[in-house]
Design an enzyme around this catalytic site. Structure first.
Site, mmCIF file in Angstrom:
data_model
loop_
_atom_site.group_PDB
_atom_site.id
_atom_site.type_symbol
_atom_site.label_atom_id
_atom_site.label_comp_id
_atom_site.label_asym_id
_atom_site.label_seq_id
_atom_site.Cartn_x
_atom_site.Cartn_y
_atom_site.Cartn_z
ATOM 1 N N ALA A 81 -5.637 -4.475 3.504
ATOM 2 C CA ALA A 81 -7.211 -3.978 3.408
ATOM 3 C C ALA A 81 -7.242 -3.161 2.346
ATOM 4 C CB ALA A 81 -7.087 -2.247 4.623
ATOM 5 N N LYS A 82 -6.305 -3.110 1.088
ATOM 6 C CA LYS A 82 -6.841 -2.946 0.027
ATOM 7 C C LYS A 82 -7.901 -1.603 -0.638
ATOM 8 C CE LYS A 82 -5.837 -7.093 -1.574
ATOM 9 N NZ LYS A 82 -5.995 -8.928 -0.602
#
Lengths: 273, 273
Positions: free
Chosen positions: A95-96
């Protein structure tokens, strides 16, 4: 899941393969599009065909968000399916994320509690108070970007601060954060020679390594420079496995590609034991 | 929406206020929890009470993702409500995304096409090829983190590369990217003195400024150092406005707080004209 459990699964399966579930409706077999939830059906078939060959799955949230509500629902069904049927498998929400403190806590709740992933990837730009809220979760892991596998990695990550690349500062600084033992790091496979330096800074941490296959990284080189005595590596392959075929045999073809990587990994592990 | 349209809206309303819709179910008035979609009902009431005082709304995606599917649905309903009823208002998905090229394209589709936001916030760590896919969208804006308002900003953003802070490198480098005129930047209000230097690098860009109010930033200082001849600022306030009251008068109390900020902004704009 603890890292000990992950390592034990790696030993059991002779594999440190992570399969990226980056589902693009333009790339999956056409016959699936007639089903009610093509994304989930695709994932389920891939998981059923490959779960004995890998130790982790990594859905990239972008591919789910792009399809709005039905995408998010497919992501939810995928993680539930994994947790219900293969709880021994390590799950990564790629998802960073990363934001100021109270907002990072909300992201952590989204991925660790609501979706019940074992781990989530995060970006380091906002520093300590953007990452520690993730690290507060027991038995969960936060996988921080260090050195990525794209060309843009050279824009900032390898730029030098006091004669030391930014990504090394990121690694060193993060070791001082609370619950830093729950950190893992993303290190791109396209730069195998960097692993020696990285292992000097984080000898014991797990490294999540994208970029083998489609992005050109070499498995042997990564193992040579990146492995530690607990293995300490998760090698990710996404497109190279899940899009091996876009016909009705997509799952078995994915399994063939996964088997190929698993066998390469087994060979490496045998030379070490 | 073009930046010219945004500037014209600012002139019309004498306001460059952005309201952050960071809805936490633990903080909203209890009577809303009985409704089918408390998050959307809260947003709708806030928007109805404040839309004439602000030029932008900024839902932070973390607060929606934390509630899973129903959260994502509330986000979708909120942006649809805004686009249907107040198309003149600039919308920001505060998502802080960023990934390798094809994945960033999926994020861009999620926020620019599926949800139809005017803009999205992104993190710069992965460099050029993680941001350019967002910039490819016409009439959309990509708001990149430069200098954030949290204490962790000092971990990496202000560290010096060749005697120049990382955040300045980020600003300078990004100006060379394709369609860089579609970039805006996040600059925290808690560091007003930095705005002078930032304006030397990006004199014409819009700056999204969080940190006024709850995080301690000062509006006058930000305007003094950060404003350009097209105004070029969006000042965000979230908690200070939306949680002004947690009783039945929450919307009118939010409007009072928004009015207060709008009047401060009007006073600043008058001294300039």
């Amino acid at each position: 899941m603890t890292t000990q459990q992950l390592t034990s699964e790696i030993r059991k399966k002779n594999s440190f393969l992570c399969i990226g579930l980056d589902v693009d409706l333009d790339k999956i077999p056409k016959h699936l599009l007639e089903l009610e939830d093509p994304i989930f059906e695709f994932n389920k078939a891939i998981i059923q065909a490959t779960h004995h060959l890998c130790v982790a799955y990594k859905p990239n949230t972008a591919f789910y968000e792009a399809y709005g509500l039905k995408g998010w629902k497919a992501l939810q069904k995928t993680i539930e399916y994994l947790n219900d049927n293969y709880p021994e498998i390590f799950t990564i929400a790629d998802a960073k994320r990363g934001d100021i403190g109270n907002t990072s806590t909300m992201y952590a709740k989204a991925f660790f509690e609501d979706l019940a992933f074992d781990s989530v990837t995060v970006a380091p730009y906002m520093g300590k108070d953007s990452i520690e809220p993730f690290l507060a979760f027991n038995n969960k892991h936060t996988i921080m970007l260090a050195l990525t596998s794209n060309t843009g990695a050279f824009d900032f990550q390898t730029q030098k601060i006091d004669d030391k690349a930014l990504y090394k500062h990121v690694l060193e600084t993060s070791k001082q954060w609370e619950n830093s033992e729950r950190l893992m790091y993303v290190v791109g496979a396209t730069k195998a020679e960097y692993f020696t330096d990285i292992r000097k800074i984080v000898p014991h941490s797990f490294l999540l390594v994208p970029g083998v296959g489609a992005q050109g990284g070499n498995l042997q080189d990564v193992c040579k420079y990146g492995m530690n005595d607990q293995v300490g590596l998760l090698i990710n392959s996404s497109r190279g496995i899940i899009y091996a075929s876009n016909d009705k045999d997509f799952a078995s073809e994915a399994a063939s590609k996964a088997l190929q990587l698993q066998q390469e990994m087994e060979a490496v592990l045998l030379t070490l034991s």
